[in-house]
Design a protein around this motif. Sequence first.
Motif, PDB file in Angstrom:
ATOM      1  N   TYR A 232       0.840  -1.200   0.000  1.00 51.16           N
ATOM      2  CA  TYR A 232       0.000   0.000   0.000  1.00 51.16           C
ATOM      3  C   TYR A 232       0.871   1.245   0.000  1.00 51.16           C
ATOM      4  N   LEU A 233       0.514   2.209  -0.825  1.00 50.12           N
ATOM      5  CA  LEU A 233       1.113   3.533  -0.813  1.00 50.12           C
ATOM      6  C   LEU A 233       0.005   4.554  -1.010  1.00 50.12           C
ATOM      7  N   PRO A 234       0.134   5.737  -0.430  1.00 49.87           N
ATOM      8  CA  PRO A 234      -0.859   6.781  -0.692  1.00 49.87           C
ATOM      9  C   PRO A 234      -0.894   7.123  -2.178  1.00 49.87           C
ATOM     10  N   PRO A 235      -2.020   7.607  -2.673  1.00 50.18           N
ATOM     11  CA  PRO A 235      -2.121   7.909  -4.117  1.00 50.18           C
ATOM     12  C   PRO A 235      -1.005   8.814  -4.628  1.00 50.18           C
ATOM     13  N   ALA A 236      -0.565   9.766  -3.817  1.00 52.86           N
ATOM     14  CA  ALA A 236       0.464  10.697  -4.276  1.00 52.86           C
ATOM     15  C   ALA A 236       1.811  10.024  -4.486  1.00 52.86           C
ATOM     16  N   LEU A 237       2.031   8.850  -3.864  1.00 53.04           N
ATOM     17  CA  LEU A 237       3.315   8.166  -3.962  1.00 53.04           C
ATOM     18  C   LEU A 237       3.290   6.970  -4.909  1.00 53.04           C
ATOM     19  N   ARG A 238       2.148   6.665  -5.481  1.00 52.33           N
ATOM     20  CA  ARG A 238       2.068   5.487  -6.346  1.00 52.33           C
ATOM     21  C   ARG A 238       2.741   5.740  -7.689  1.00 52.33           C
ATOM     22  N   ILE A 239       3.432   4.746  -8.173  1.00 49.49           N
ATOM     23  CA  ILE A 239       4.059   4.781  -9.495  1.00 49.49           C
ATOM     24  C   ILE A 239       3.307   3.785 -10.370  1.00 49.49           C
ATOM     25  N   HIS A 240       2.682   4.264 -11.421  1.00 50.80           N
ATOM     26  CA  HIS A 240       1.791   3.422 -12.214  1.00 50.80           C
ATOM     27  C   HIS A 240       2.495   2.713 -13.364  1.00 50.80           C
ATOM     28  N   THR A 241       3.587   3.271 -13.856  1.00 54.65           N
ATOM     29  CA  THR A 241       4.255   2.668 -15.008  1.00 54.65           C
ATOM     30  C   THR A 241       5.758   2.686 -14.812  1.00 54.65           C
ATOM     31  N   PHE A 242       6.414   1.777 -15.509  1.00 58.76           N
ATOM     32  CA  PHE A 242       7.873   1.748 -15.576  1.00 58.76           C
ATOM     33  C   PHE A 242       8.232   1.548 -17.040  1.00 58.76           C
ATOM     34  N   PRO A 243       8.430   2.636 -17.799  1.00 56.07           N
ATOM     35  CA  PRO A 243       8.583   2.525 -19.255  1.00 56.07           C
ATOM     36  C   PRO A 243       9.911   1.955 -19.715  1.00 56.07           C
ATOM     37  N   LEU A 244      10.901   1.879 -18.837  1.00 56.70           N
ATOM     38  CA  LEU A 244      12.208   1.376 -19.245  1.00 56.70           C
ATOM     39  C   LEU A 244      12.248  -0.141 -19.149  1.00 56.70           C
ATOM     40  N   SER A 245      13.219  -0.748 -19.814  1.00 56.00           N
ATOM     41  CA  SER A 245      13.386  -2.195 -19.791  1.00 56.00           C
ATOM     42  C   SER A 245      14.850  -2.523 -19.562  1.00 56.00           C
ATOM     43  N   SER A 246      15.088  -3.528 -18.735  1.00 52.36           N
ATOM     44  CA  SER A 246      16.460  -3.932 -18.430  1.00 52.36           C
ATOM     45  C   SER A 246      17.092  -4.711 -19.583  1.00 52.36           C
ATOM     46  N   THR A 247      16.288  -5.061 -20.574  1.00 57.30           N
ATOM     47  CA  THR A 247      16.807  -5.832 -21.714  1.00 57.30           C
ATOM     48  C   THR A 247      17.122  -4.958 -22.924  1.00 57.30           C
ATOM     49  N   GLN A 248      16.764  -3.672 -22.850  1.00 57.60           N
ATOM     50  CA  GLN A 248      16.983  -2.780 -23.981  1.00 57.60           C
ATOM     51  C   GLN A 248      17.526  -1.451 -23.479  1.00 57.60           C
ATOM     52  N   GLU A 249      18.678  -1.058 -23.973  1.00 55.88           N
ATOM     53  CA  GLU A 249      19.307   0.175 -23.519  1.00 55.88           C
ATOM     54  C   GLU A 249      18.535   1.384 -24.035  1.00 55.88           C
ATOM     55  N   PRO A 250      18.242   2.352 -23.149  1.00 53.45           N
ATOM     56  CA  PRO A 250      17.509   3.549 -23.585  1.00 53.45           C
ATOM     57  C   PRO A 250      18.301   4.331 -24.637  1.00 53.45           C
ATOM     58  N   LYS A 251      17.590   4.799 -25.667  1.00 55.24           N
ATOM     59  CA  LYS A 251      18.238   5.550 -26.736  1.00 55.24           C
ATOM     60  C   LYS A 251      17.552   6.881 -27.003  1.00 55.24           C
ATOM     61  N   SER A 252      16.232   6.908 -26.895  1.00 52.41           N
ATOM     62  CA  SER A 252      15.521   8.159 -27.150  1.00 52.41           C
ATOM     63  C   SER A 252      15.761   9.145 -26.019  1.00 52.41           C
ATOM     64  N   GLN A 253      15.551  10.405 -26.303  1.00 50.17           N
ATOM     65  CA  GLN A 253      15.786  11.438 -25.301  1.00 50.17           C
ATOM     66  C   GLN A 253      14.836  11.291 -24.116  1.00 50.17           C
ATOM     67  N   SER A 254      13.586  10.905 -24.414  1.00 47.09           N
ATOM     68  CA  SER A 254      12.618  10.733 -23.325  1.00 47.09           C
ATOM     69  C   SER A 254      13.032   9.586 -22.402  1.00 47.09           C
ATOM     70  N   ASP A 255      13.535   8.498 -22.965  1.00 43.52           N
ATOM     71  CA  ASP A 255      13.993   7.376 -22.141  1.00 43.52           C
ATOM     72  C   ASP A 255      15.224   7.761 -21.326  1.00 43.52           C
ATOM     73  N   LEU A 256      16.130   8.527 -21.926  1.00 47.85           N
ATOM     74  CA  LEU A 256      17.321   8.969 -21.194  1.00 47.85           C
ATOM     75  C   LEU A 256      16.946   9.898 -20.044  1.00 47.85           C
ATOM     76  N   ASN A 257      15.956  10.755 -20.268  1.00 48.59           N
ATOM     77  CA  ASN A 257      15.492  11.633 -19.191  1.00 48.59           C
ATOM     78  C   ASN A 257      14.807  10.824 -18.093  1.00 48.59           C
ATOM     79  N   MET A 258      14.063   9.800 -18.504  1.00 49.55           N
ATOM     80  CA  MET A 258      13.411   8.942 -17.512  1.00 49.55           C
ATOM     81  C   MET A 258      14.449   8.172 -16.700  1.00 49.55           C
ATOM     82  N   MET A 259      15.511   7.725 -17.358  1.00 46.63           N
ATOM     83  CA  MET A 259      16.539   6.969 -16.653  1.00 46.63           C
ATOM     84  C   MET A 259      17.217   7.804 -15.579  1.00 46.63           C
ATOM     85  N   ALA A 260      17.235   9.124 -15.744  1.00 46.71           N
ATOM     86  CA  ALA A 260      17.838   9.999 -14.735  1.00 46.71           C
ATOM     87  C   ALA A 260      17.086   9.946 -13.413  1.00 46.71           C
TER      88      ALA A 260
END
Length: 411
Positions: A232-260
């Motif tokens: 359980y986490l409060p709604p403000a702390l919930r993370i709904h998605t994880f767009p990155l994958s450990s099997t594929q290295e991020p290449k797009s700018q959005s993925d690189l920003n997310m990886m930060a």
Amino acid sequence: MDDEQNRQQEDWLNSRRNRLPSFTEVLSRRTRPPVDLFMFYIFLQREGAEDILDFWLDVQQHENLCRAYFKDVRKSGRTIKEDWPQYWEYARRRGSIYGTVVGLQPTAVKRSTTSTAEMMNEQEKNSTAHVADEKRGGQRSTTPGYEKEPISSPPLTVNTPDLDPPRSTTPFSLSRRTPTLFNSKRASRAPTIIPRSAAISRMDLIASAERIFFRYLSPAGTVNSPENHEIYLPPALRIHTFPLSSTQEPKSQSDLNMMAHIPDMFHAQKEYCFRAMEQDAFPRFLRSKAFGNLTPVSALVRLVIGLIVLWIGLAAGFSLIFLDVQPKSKRFFLFIPFAFAILFLISHQYELDPILVFLGQSESTPFRTLTIREPYVKRLLLGRAIWVTTLVSTCVAALTFLFWAVPGHRL
């Protein structure tokens, strides 16, 4: 410097002799049975709520992994700004708990809560050794019983409030979880250790964060793995998605920003879990282990046995009275069933067995004991054991004298 550290260590040990341990000391493994981290884990497991501690330990492991990565980068002669410019910019703007490690100005350092910050130095001392062992292929786990199992990572979409699956409503009411009474094995197998034989890479950080997300933060049933236990986490702390994958290295700018975001991704959730355990579960744990030495199952068994033996003792006592058995002194043997009955009943009431305390033992799981090593807890339990023994002796003496004093009358 060594003399100063030794003096501080001695002062800390002296202060511990007259107080109960804090939650920070338990998590940093500076306490002894029966108020150590292992016993706290078993206590949560008995309530079916060990996943919240697993999550905290997993995130602590993840943060140690990130900290070791940053230290390795700096030892290689490169700066974090050169090696990972997206994270450097994120940390400079938003702040980071690794500010001092990555070389940020003190004003850019994101502070942990006081309790967790006190642990940071101790954790930093051990993190290098942990990571070194993992590089050599060691399968070290911070809690017992870990076995590595793969977790599938299906693509997720953002959950809208209308489609969001039912969730737990408190940190310690987990969905579809039942308390574990007799099973001492772990219901879940975190914290996760990712085996490797090379230097830590950013893909290792992504894999660590991915496992944490799919194990604890994704809604139950969305991941095809028995290790998926949403906390359980409060709604403000919930993370709904994880767009990155450990099997594929991020290449797009959005993925690189997310990886930060990866190094600091779970820190706010970790702090929430820390406060929840400190304010809810930990006080109950101290009451259970610092003022008693029995598990609920063992105390219940003593209640049942005590009532049965008391019934036998009363039946024998009334038989001696109404059969007018002579000599009257035979009634003094009633103290034997009365002693066992009263001992079991009062042990259930106080959740404390004085015989075990005098032997220096406390139950970890039903009918399995370990040695009491925490000095202040040992003194507390010894004092309560003396009181329970006095109470049992008084009740047994009163019952025995009462049945002896009643005149016999043969029916």
